[in-house]
Scaffold this motif. Structure first.
Motif, PDB file in Angstrom:
ATOM      1  N   ALA A   1     -22.110  31.871   1.490  1.00  0.00           N
ATOM      2  CA  ALA A   1     -23.288  31.486   0.711  1.00  0.00           C
ATOM      3  C   ALA A   1     -22.949  31.528  -0.774  1.00  0.00           C
ATOM      4  O   ALA A   1     -22.187  32.382  -1.222  1.00  0.00           O
ATOM      5  N   VAL A   2     -23.517  30.593  -1.528  1.00  0.00           N
ATOM      6  CA  VAL A   2     -23.292  30.494  -2.968  1.00  0.00           C
ATOM      7  C   VAL A   2     -24.648  30.379  -3.648  1.00  0.00           C
ATOM      8  O   VAL A   2     -25.510  29.620  -3.202  1.00  0.00           O
ATOM      9  N   ARG A   3     -24.833  31.144  -4.730  1.00  0.00           N
ATOM     10  CA  ARG A   3     -26.091  31.062  -5.482  1.00  0.00           C
ATOM     11  C   ARG A   3     -25.804  31.112  -6.974  1.00  0.00           C
ATOM     12  O   ARG A   3     -24.733  31.532  -7.420  1.00  0.00           O
ATOM     13  N   ASP A   4     -26.779  30.703  -7.753  1.00  0.00           N
ATOM     14  CA  ASP A   4     -26.719  30.733  -9.206  1.00  0.00           C
ATOM     15  C   ASP A   4     -26.982  32.166  -9.668  1.00  0.00           C
ATOM     16  O   ASP A   4     -28.005  32.759  -9.304  1.00  0.00           O
ATOM     17  N   SER A   5     -26.093  32.710 -10.469  1.00  0.00           N
ATOM     18  CA  SER A   5     -26.261  34.099 -10.910  1.00  0.00           C
ATOM     19  C   SER A   5     -27.484  34.296 -11.802  1.00  0.00           C
ATOM     20  O   SER A   5     -27.972  35.405 -11.950  1.00  0.00           O
ATOM     21  N   LYS A   6     -27.998  33.219 -12.395  1.00  0.00           N
ATOM     22  CA  LYS A   6     -29.190  33.322 -13.249  1.00  0.00           C
ATOM     23  C   LYS A   6     -30.480  33.271 -12.434  1.00  0.00           C
ATOM     24  O   LYS A   6     -31.552  33.564 -12.953  1.00  0.00           O
ATOM     25  N   ASP A   7     -30.389  32.873 -11.171  1.00  0.00           N
ATOM     26  CA  ASP A   7     -31.578  32.729 -10.323  1.00  0.00           C
ATOM     27  C   ASP A   7     -31.310  33.383  -8.970  1.00  0.00           C
ATOM     28  O   ASP A   7     -31.221  32.731  -7.947  1.00  0.00           O
ATOM     29  N   ARG A   8     -31.201  34.692  -8.985  1.00  0.00           N
ATOM     30  CA  ARG A   8     -30.819  35.430  -7.783  1.00  0.00           C
ATOM     31  C   ARG A   8     -31.856  35.369  -6.670  1.00  0.00           C
ATOM     32  O   ARG A   8     -31.537  35.610  -5.518  1.00  0.00           O
ATOM     33  N   GLU A   9     -33.064  35.049  -6.994  1.00  0.00           N
ATOM     34  CA  GLU A   9     -34.108  34.905  -5.970  1.00  0.00           C
ATOM     35  C   GLU A   9     -34.251  33.451  -5.519  1.00  0.00           C
ATOM     36  O   GLU A   9     -35.030  33.151  -4.626  1.00  0.00           O
ATOM     37  N   GLY A  10     -33.507  32.564  -6.151  1.00  0.00           N
ATOM     38  CA  GLY A  10     -33.582  31.144  -5.830  1.00  0.00           C
ATOM     39  C   GLY A  10     -32.787  30.797  -4.584  1.00  0.00           C
ATOM     40  O   GLY A  10     -32.309  31.667  -3.860  1.00  0.00           O
ATOM     41  N   PRO A  11     -32.622  29.506  -4.348  1.00  0.00           N
ATOM     42  CA  PRO A  11     -31.940  29.057  -3.134  1.00  0.00           C
ATOM     43  C   PRO A  11     -30.438  29.328  -3.174  1.00  0.00           C
ATOM     44  O   PRO A  11     -29.857  29.526  -4.244  1.00  0.00           O
ATOM     45  N   ALA A  12     -29.846  29.342  -2.006  1.00  0.00           N
ATOM     46  CA  ALA A  12     -28.400  29.475  -1.869  1.00  0.00           C
ATOM     47  C   ALA A  12     -27.897  28.325  -1.008  1.00  0.00           C
ATOM     48  O   ALA A  12     -28.584  27.879  -0.082  1.00  0.00           O
TER      49      ALA A  12
END
Length: 66
Positions: free
Chosen positions: A34-45
């Motif tokens: 899984a990959v996510r944006d470090s600025k939006d940790r609650e956002g989508p992955a």
């Protein structure tokens, strides 16, 4: 396809990250990556099957400046 529970995933950033928050974080869970944006940790992955992740990384390596 069922959703992957990432609530207890151990997220990590690259050792080459400058720490300014403009990074992505990667975690493994249930054999997937899984990959996510470090600025939006609650956002989508984005979730990749292992073979797809390997192909993605190989593609990046092929275009990386030497």
């Amino acid at each position: 396809m069922t959703a992957l529970d990432l609530s207890r995933a151990a997220w990590r950033t690259s050792s080459r990250s400058s720490g300014n928050g403009n990074c992505v974080e990667v975690a493994t869970a249930d054999g997937r990556v899984a990959v996510r944006d470090s600025k939006d940790r609650e956002g989508p992955a984005l979730v990749f099957a292992p073979g797809a992740w390997d192909a993605f990384v190989a593609g990046l390596d092929a275009v990386r400046p030497r």
